[in-house]
Motif scaffolding. Structure first.
Motif, PDB file in Angstrom:
ATOM      1  N   TYR A  18      20.143  24.753 -22.835  1.00  0.00           N
ATOM      2  CA  TYR A  18      19.281  25.593 -21.995  1.00  0.00           C
ATOM      3  C   TYR A  18      17.823  25.395 -22.432  1.00  0.00           C
ATOM      4  O   TYR A  18      17.542  25.306 -23.622  1.00  0.00           O
ATOM      5  CB  TYR A  18      19.712  27.050 -22.188  1.00  0.00           C
ATOM      6  CG  TYR A  18      18.778  28.089 -21.649  1.00  0.00           C
ATOM      7  CD1 TYR A  18      17.866  28.736 -22.488  1.00  0.00           C
ATOM      8  CD2 TYR A  18      18.818  28.461 -20.305  1.00  0.00           C
ATOM      9  CE1 TYR A  18      17.018  29.714 -22.001  1.00  0.00           C
ATOM     10  CE2 TYR A  18      17.975  29.442 -19.807  1.00  0.00           C
ATOM     11  CZ  TYR A  18      17.089  30.072 -20.660  1.00  0.00           C
ATOM     12  OH  TYR A  18      16.251  31.040 -20.182  1.00  0.00           O
ATOM     13  N   VAL A  19      16.912  25.309 -21.449  1.00  0.00           N
ATOM     14  CA  VAL A  19      15.499  25.167 -21.791  1.00  0.00           C
ATOM     15  C   VAL A  19      14.653  26.140 -20.972  1.00  0.00           C
ATOM     16  O   VAL A  19      15.022  26.530 -19.855  1.00  0.00           O
ATOM     17  CB  VAL A  19      14.974  23.729 -21.557  1.00  0.00           C
ATOM     18  CG1 VAL A  19      15.660  22.752 -22.480  1.00  0.00           C
ATOM     19  CG2 VAL A  19      15.091  23.322 -20.111  1.00  0.00           C
ATOM     20  N   GLU A  20      13.522  26.504 -21.552  1.00  0.00           N
ATOM     21  CA  GLU A  20      12.532  27.327 -20.869  1.00  0.00           C
ATOM     22  C   GLU A  20      11.185  26.629 -20.937  1.00  0.00           C
ATOM     23  O   GLU A  20      10.760  26.179 -22.007  1.00  0.00           O
ATOM     24  CB  GLU A  20      12.419  28.707 -21.526  1.00  0.00           C
ATOM     25  CG  GLU A  20      13.611  29.598 -21.319  1.00  0.00           C
ATOM     26  CD  GLU A  20      13.360  31.017 -21.798  1.00  0.00           C
ATOM     27  OE1 GLU A  20      14.212  31.888 -21.527  1.00  0.00           O
ATOM     28  OE2 GLU A  20      12.320  31.267 -22.436  1.00  0.00           O
ATOM     29  N   LEU A  21      10.524  26.553 -19.806  1.00  0.00           N
ATOM     30  CA  LEU A  21       9.200  25.942 -19.715  1.00  0.00           C
ATOM     31  C   LEU A  21       8.226  27.026 -19.255  1.00  0.00           C
ATOM     32  O   LEU A  21       8.504  27.742 -18.299  1.00  0.00           O
ATOM     33  CB  LEU A  21       9.221  24.778 -18.714  1.00  0.00           C
ATOM     34  CG  LEU A  21      10.358  23.761 -18.866  1.00  0.00           C
ATOM     35  CD1 LEU A  21      10.267  22.692 -17.790  1.00  0.00           C
ATOM     36  CD2 LEU A  21      10.367  23.139 -20.245  1.00  0.00           C
ATOM     37  N   ARG A  22       7.080  27.101 -19.932  1.00  0.00           N
ATOM     38  CA  ARG A  22       6.145  28.188 -19.669  1.00  0.00           C
ATOM     39  C   ARG A  22       4.892  27.702 -18.969  1.00  0.00           C
ATOM     40  O   ARG A  22       4.405  26.609 -19.251  1.00  0.00           O
ATOM     41  CB  ARG A  22       5.784  28.860 -20.991  1.00  0.00           C
ATOM     42  CG  ARG A  22       4.731  29.963 -20.904  1.00  0.00           C
ATOM     43  CD  ARG A  22       4.297  30.434 -22.269  1.00  0.00           C
ATOM     44  NE  ARG A  22       3.119  31.284 -22.206  1.00  0.00           N
ATOM     45  CZ  ARG A  22       3.140  32.590 -22.413  1.00  0.00           C
ATOM     46  NH1 ARG A  22       4.287  33.200 -22.689  1.00  0.00           N
ATOM     47  NH2 ARG A  22       2.023  33.282 -22.348  1.00  0.00           N
ATOM     48  N   CYS A  23       4.371  28.551 -18.087  1.00  0.00           N
ATOM     49  CA  CYS A  23       3.127  28.246 -17.378  1.00  0.00           C
ATOM     50  C   CYS A  23       2.190  29.439 -17.444  1.00  0.00           C
ATOM     51  O   CYS A  23       2.579  30.559 -17.098  1.00  0.00           O
ATOM     52  CB  CYS A  23       3.420  27.898 -15.924  1.00  0.00           C
ATOM     53  SG  CYS A  23       1.929  27.735 -14.898  1.00  0.00           S
ATOM     54  N   ASP A  24       0.951  29.187 -17.881  1.00  0.00           N
ATOM     55  CA  ASP A  24      -0.100  30.192 -17.858  1.00  0.00           C
ATOM     56  C   ASP A  24      -1.099  29.802 -16.773  1.00  0.00           C
ATOM     57  O   ASP A  24      -1.847  28.834 -16.945  1.00  0.00           O
ATOM     58  CB  ASP A  24      -0.825  30.254 -19.203  1.00  0.00           C
ATOM     59  CG  ASP A  24      -0.106  31.111 -20.198  1.00  0.00           C
ATOM     60  OD1 ASP A  24       0.711  30.567 -20.954  1.00  0.00           O
ATOM     61  OD2 ASP A  24      -0.357  32.320 -20.204  1.00  0.00           O
ATOM     62  N   PRO A  25      -1.146  30.533 -15.676  1.00  0.00           N
ATOM     63  CA  PRO A  25      -2.048  30.138 -14.586  1.00  0.00           C
ATOM     64  C   PRO A  25      -3.489  30.504 -14.913  1.00  0.00           C
ATOM     65  O   PRO A  25      -3.771  31.175 -15.908  1.00  0.00           O
ATOM     66  CB  PRO A  25      -1.545  30.973 -13.414  1.00  0.00           C
ATOM     67  CG  PRO A  25      -1.019  32.222 -14.069  1.00  0.00           C
ATOM     68  CD  PRO A  25      -0.413  31.752 -15.370  1.00  0.00           C
ATOM     69  N   ILE A  26      -4.385  30.053 -14.069  1.00  0.00           N
ATOM     70  CA  ILE A  26      -5.788  30.435 -14.201  1.00  0.00           C
ATOM     71  C   ILE A  26      -5.891  31.944 -13.964  1.00  0.00           C
ATOM     72  O   ILE A  26      -5.266  32.478 -13.031  1.00  0.00           O
ATOM     73  CB  ILE A  26      -6.654  29.653 -13.202  1.00  0.00           C
ATOM     74  CG1 ILE A  26      -6.646  28.166 -13.572  1.00  0.00           C
ATOM     75  CG2 ILE A  26      -8.077  30.199 -13.159  1.00  0.00           C
ATOM     76  CD1 ILE A  26      -7.311  27.257 -12.555  1.00  0.00           C
ATOM     77  N   SER A  27      -6.673  32.609 -14.807  1.00  0.00           N
ATOM     78  CA  SER A  27      -6.809  34.052 -14.708  1.00  0.00           C
ATOM     79  C   SER A  27      -7.277  34.469 -13.321  1.00  0.00           C
ATOM     80  O   SER A  27      -8.236  33.914 -12.777  1.00  0.00           O
ATOM     81  CB  SER A  27      -7.822  34.533 -15.759  1.00  0.00           C
ATOM     82  OG  SER A  27      -8.007  35.927 -15.658  1.00  0.00           O
ATOM     83  N   GLY A  28      -6.554  35.430 -12.748  1.00  0.00           N
ATOM     84  CA  GLY A  28      -6.934  35.933 -11.438  1.00  0.00           C
ATOM     85  C   GLY A  28      -6.252  35.238 -10.280  1.00  0.00           C
ATOM     86  O   GLY A  28      -6.337  35.705  -9.138  1.00  0.00           O
ATOM     87  N   HIS A  29      -5.589  34.129 -10.546  1.00  0.00           N
ATOM     88  CA  HIS A  29      -4.875  33.429  -9.477  1.00  0.00           C
ATOM     89  C   HIS A  29      -3.559  34.152  -9.182  1.00  0.00           C
ATOM     90  O   HIS A  29      -2.727  34.341 -10.058  1.00  0.00           O
ATOM     91  CB  HIS A  29      -4.606  31.972  -9.877  1.00  0.00           C
ATOM     92  CG  HIS A  29      -5.779  31.082  -9.705  1.00  0.00           C
ATOM     93  ND1 HIS A  29      -5.687  29.706  -9.724  1.00  0.00           N
ATOM     94  CD2 HIS A  29      -7.088  31.368  -9.499  1.00  0.00           C
ATOM     95  CE1 HIS A  29      -6.886  29.185  -9.527  1.00  0.00           C
ATOM     96  NE2 HIS A  29      -7.750  30.180  -9.403  1.00  0.00           N
TER      97      HIS A  29
END
Lengths: 114, 111
Positions: A18-29
């Motif tokens: 099992y894997v988890e991939l993380r995404c931090d978007p641009i603030s406010g998007h």
């Protein structure tokens, strides 16, 4: 300002894990997207979030793939029982406008399933 | 199946020359056509985009030509520079968020 960030940049896992991939978007998007890019191909749409909810998950290949965005910011793409065919670069993008104009992409997570 | 067909797969151009990349589509509901530039190890970056109500859009050295009746659009890179060496993707969308990408064109600009 900071762009879209994704962690890890590389992930090697064994078939079946099992894997988890993380995404931090641009603030406010408010809009967030996941795409998958196989070698030598263009990105393929997986899922689109507007706020906390998945507005369109029609690109998820099967029920082993799942994504969440519980607070409307960070998103996690989860892959169960990984297969060698899941090996690809997983790209995350975000946009300010809910209509999707100007999607800003992160550098991607390269997933290798051995 | 690929909804947007892109050609050529790769091209080499001399510095100062013109690079031309072509894309074709079938879905007449597409109404947004962006082009993305991607460098190795990086995510795609939006270069220029067009809506079908105009036939041409120019931004600096980059021009999109759009032919609605033929369902084709193209990217022209004028005065190509070594820094333009990258992979270029055309894309299309009918709902402003779900982009369908072409397979990409690797452009190499020789100094």
């Amino acid at each position: 300002g900071a762009g879209v960030s994704q962690t890890p940049s590389n992930k090697v896992t064994e078939k079946g894990k099992y894997v988890e991939l993380r995404c931090d978007p641009i603030s406010g998007h408010t809009a967030l997207y996941w795409y998958r890019q196989s070698l030598g191909q263009g990105p393929e749409f997986l899922i689109y979030f507007q706020g906390t909810g998945a507005a369109d998950d029609s690109g998820l290949p099967n029920d082993r793939f799942f994504a969440v965005r519980p607070e409307g910011s960070v998103s996690t793409l989860k892959i169960q029982r990984t297969e060698r065919g899941d090996s690809a670069v997983y790209l995350c993008a975000s946009s300010l406008d809910p209509s999707g104009y100007e999607q800003y992409f992160g550098p991607g997570t390269r997933l290798t399933v051995t | 199946q690929q909804q947007v067909k892109q050609s050529p797969q790769s091209l080499i151009v001399q510095k100062g020359g013109i690079s031309i990349i072509n894309c074709a589509y079938e879905n007449t509901a597409f109404d947004y056509f962006p082009w993305y530039q991607q460098f190795p190890g990086k995510g795609p970056a939006l270069l220029i985009a067009i809506r079908p109500d105009v036939s041409e859009k120019k931004e600096g050295r980059f021009t999109i030509s759009f032919n609605k009746s033929a369902k084709q659009f193209s990217l022209h890179i004028m005065d190509s520079q070594p820094g333009d060496s990258a992979t270029y993707f055309c894309a299309a969308s009918e709902n402003d968020y779900k982009l369908s990408f072409g397979a990409g064109t690797t452009v190499t600009v020789r100094a």
